[in-house]
Design a protein around this motif. Structure first.
Motif, PDB file in Angstrom:
ATOM      1  N   ALA A 165      43.631 -17.835   9.852  1.00  0.00           N
ATOM      2  CA  ALA A 165      44.374 -18.591   8.707  1.00  0.00           C
ATOM      3  C   ALA A 165      45.540 -18.162   7.976  1.00  0.00           C
ATOM      4  N   LEU A 166      45.379 -16.765   7.776  1.00  0.00           N
ATOM      5  CA  LEU A 166      46.739 -16.158   7.000  1.00  0.00           C
ATOM      6  C   LEU A 166      47.887 -16.245   7.985  1.00  0.00           C
ATOM      7  N   LEU A 167      47.574 -15.926   9.151  1.00  0.00           N
ATOM      8  CA  LEU A 167      48.661 -15.900  10.288  1.00  0.00           C
ATOM      9  C   LEU A 167      49.424 -17.308  10.356  1.00  0.00           C
ATOM     10  N   VAL A 168      48.402 -18.660  10.663  1.00  0.00           N
ATOM     11  CA  VAL A 168      48.898 -19.923  10.548  1.00  0.00           C
ATOM     12  C   VAL A 168      49.557 -20.258   9.245  1.00  0.00           C
ATOM     13  N   TYR A 206      51.136 -18.428   7.444  1.00  0.00           N
ATOM     14  CA  TYR A 206      52.551 -17.496   7.191  1.00  0.00           C
ATOM     15  C   TYR A 206      53.448 -18.251   8.290  1.00  0.00           C
ATOM     16  N   LEU A 207      53.160 -18.771   9.371  1.00  0.00           N
ATOM     17  CA  LEU A 207      54.099 -19.328  10.400  1.00  0.00           C
ATOM     18  C   LEU A 207      54.204 -20.525  10.013  1.00  0.00           C
ATOM     19  N   PHE A 208      53.459 -21.613   9.619  1.00  0.00           N
ATOM     20  CA  PHE A 208      53.599 -22.679   9.030  1.00  0.00           C
ATOM     21  C   PHE A 208      52.961 -23.019   7.820  1.00  0.00           C
ATOM     22  N   PRO A 209      53.661 -22.658   6.693  1.00  0.00           N
ATOM     23  CA  PRO A 209      53.602 -22.791   5.241  1.00  0.00           C
ATOM     24  C   PRO A 209      53.351 -24.088   4.957  1.00  0.00           C
ATOM     25  N   TRP A 210      53.975 -25.156   5.543  1.00  0.00           N
ATOM     26  CA  TRP A 210      54.095 -26.617   5.215  1.00  0.00           C
ATOM     27  C   TRP A 210      52.539 -27.190   5.527  1.00  0.00           C
ATOM     28  N   LEU A 211      51.630 -26.347   6.122  1.00  0.00           N
ATOM     29  CA  LEU A 211      50.324 -26.860   6.534  1.00  0.00           C
ATOM     30  C   LEU A 211      49.470 -26.920   5.210  1.00  0.00           C
ATOM     31  N   LEU A 212      49.999 -26.094   3.978  1.00  0.00           N
ATOM     32  CA  LEU A 212      49.222 -26.196   2.851  1.00  0.00           C
ATOM     33  C   LEU A 212      49.383 -27.629   2.212  1.00  0.00           C
ATOM     34  N   LEU A 213      50.195 -28.306   2.550  1.00  0.00           N
ATOM     35  CA  LEU A 213      50.294 -29.686   1.986  1.00  0.00           C
ATOM     36  C   LEU A 213      49.243 -30.511   2.450  1.00  0.00           C
ATOM     37  N   LEU A 214      48.775 -30.018   3.706  1.00  0.00           N
ATOM     38  CA  LEU A 214      47.376 -31.148   4.145  1.00  0.00           C
ATOM     39  C   LEU A 214      46.588 -31.223   3.104  1.00  0.00           C
ATOM     40  N   ALA A 215      46.363 -30.350   2.217  1.00  0.00           N
ATOM     41  CA  ALA A 215      45.176 -30.391   1.143  1.00  0.00           C
ATOM     42  C   ALA A 215      45.677 -31.652   0.169  1.00  0.00           C
ATOM     43  N   LEU A 216      46.902 -31.906   0.293  1.00  0.00           N
ATOM     44  CA  LEU A 216      47.277 -33.246  -0.662  1.00  0.00           C
ATOM     45  C   LEU A 216      47.162 -34.505   0.148  1.00  0.00           C
ATOM     46  N   LEU A 265      33.266 -11.987  12.147  1.00  0.00           N
ATOM     47  CA  LEU A 265      33.488 -13.377  12.366  1.00  0.00           C
ATOM     48  C   LEU A 265      34.530 -13.841  11.212  1.00  0.00           C
ATOM     49  N   LEU A 266      34.092 -13.648  10.084  1.00  0.00           N
ATOM     50  CA  LEU A 266      34.569 -14.035   8.821  1.00  0.00           C
ATOM     51  C   LEU A 266      35.968 -13.489   8.755  1.00  0.00           C
ATOM     52  N   LEU A 267      36.154 -12.099   9.013  1.00  0.00           N
ATOM     53  CA  LEU A 267      37.326 -11.334   8.722  1.00  0.00           C
ATOM     54  C   LEU A 267      38.336 -12.058   9.930  1.00  0.00           C
ATOM     55  N   ILE A 268      37.732 -12.364  11.218  1.00  0.00           N
ATOM     56  CA  ILE A 268      38.749 -12.886  12.168  1.00  0.00           C
ATOM     57  C   ILE A 268      39.293 -14.344  11.707  1.00  0.00           C
ATOM     58  N   ALA A 269      38.674 -15.174  11.013  1.00  0.00           N
ATOM     59  CA  ALA A 269      38.684 -16.402  10.622  1.00  0.00           C
ATOM     60  C   ALA A 269      40.008 -16.429   9.754  1.00  0.00           C
ATOM     61  N   VAL A 270      39.709 -15.251   8.630  1.00  0.00           N
ATOM     62  CA  VAL A 270      40.660 -15.318   7.668  1.00  0.00           C
ATOM     63  C   VAL A 270      42.036 -14.875   8.092  1.00  0.00           C
TER      64      VAL A 270
END
Length: 344
Positions: free
Chosen positions: A246-249, A251-261, A238-243
């Protein structure tokens, strides 16, 4: 539509005319206007810089929510044949219900737990409420007053037309009750309340996804019981699937990293909105009374709250950055500086 007239009350009420007046007395009446009536501004949706900033910061959450609802729409389409875009558009249009009076009343009563005021409470609220709305230049019937059963001195501006006060706040002296109502009305006229409800609704799918991810993480995290080899293997899968997801999302939507700010920025905007609501009330002559209410909050909080353990001090800066409410001392100091700057 013609431009609404501004209220004829003066924008800033001098606070030095009666320096020895008791803080719980009603605010001094404003100087008589040249024309013997009060102009009520035409109702319209307003949004100050804080409200617009909140809307802008919630755009990523709304996009994530739209993607989630669209995916749900494809699932509905496969089951019922209803086009996916209908589901997505229905969700987008449903935000208008946030400003629908019957829907607001339903939310206030069944979701927020408020109740309509009794006749005695209405008699208690009516005089200060009419005074506050007159100074703001708005129609007193444009908003709905509700009661929240609580022994905490507080009030809240919710949705588009809701002003709720706690049953404990009703015991405040008239001048201080007016100051509390003026603070909440300041949120409404600046657009803080209706924008907060809209952003909450459109960000709800993103919040549900985040909660699902957290629940999945808890499922994968070690528990107190001894894990068998089968449990460990399933958890690692399950952890591998989640990782990988997350990497796929990312990669497709890098702007999602801004959500942390976004969380600390949103918290900063909300803290600033509280300070603006304080100043909005002070600009209508309720500054001294509101300052006394804040002092009461500080005193009651110091008496009721036990001292924090020394180990939690190192986490205080991080917690304060994510807090949507400014410290009471900060609010009081900001209000006092405003009153001093506008003292005649």
């Amino acid at each position: 539509m013609s431009r609404p007239h501004e209220p004829e009350y003066p924008e800033h009420i001098p606070v030095s005319e009666s320096p020895h007046s008791p803080p719980d007395s009603a605010p001094p009446p404003p100087k008589a206007p040249t024309v013997g009536r009060i102009h009520i501004a035409a109702p319209r949706r307003r949004a100050d810089a804080m409200a617009i900033s909140s809307l802008a910061l919630h755009v990523p959450h709304t996009v994530v929510g739209l993607l989630a609802v669209t995916c749900l729409g494809f699932l509905v389409e496969s089951c019922t044949g209803l086009p996916a875009w209908v589901t997505a558009m229905s969700w987008l249009l449903s935000g208008a219900l946030a400003l629908h009076r019957p829907t607001e009343a339903f939310l206030a009563h069944h979701v927020l737990g408020y109740r309509p005021p009794s006749l005695a409470e209405q008699d208690r609220l009516a005089p200060p409420w009419h005074d506050v709305t007159a100074r703001f230049g708005v129609d007193s019937t444009a908003y709905q007053l509700w009661i929240h059963e609580s022994e905490k001195l507080s009030a809240e501006a919710a949705a588009g037309h809701i002003v709720a006060v706690t049953s404990a706040a009703l015991r405040l002296p008239p001048g201080q009750l007016s100051a509390v109502l003026a603070h909440e009305l300041g949120h409404h006229v600046a657009g803080h309340s209706w924008t907060a409800l809209l952003t909450f609704w459109y960000a709800l799918p993103a919040r549900l996804i985040w909660r699902a991810v957290r629940a999945l993480y808890r499922m994968m995290s070690p528990s107190r019981r001894i894990l068998t080899r089968k449990d460990t293997k399933a958890r690692n899968q399950l952890l591998l699937i989640a990782v990988l997801l997350a990497l796929l999302v990312v990669y497709l939507f890098p702007w999602l990293l801004l959500l942390a700010l976004i969380p600390p920025l949103l918290a900063a905007v909300r803290r600033r909105a509280e300070l603006r609501a304080d100043r909005s009330a002070a600009a209508r002559g309720y500054g001294p009374q509101l300052a006394h209410v804040l002092e009461t909050f500080i005193t009651d909080g110091a008496d009721a709250k036990p001292p924090a353990p020394p180990d939690t001090d190192r986490f205080r800066p991080a917690v304060s950055l994510l807090s949507p409410q400014p410290d009471l001392h900060t609010r009081l100091q900001s209000l006092q500086r405003y009153l001093e700057a506008h003292r005649n």
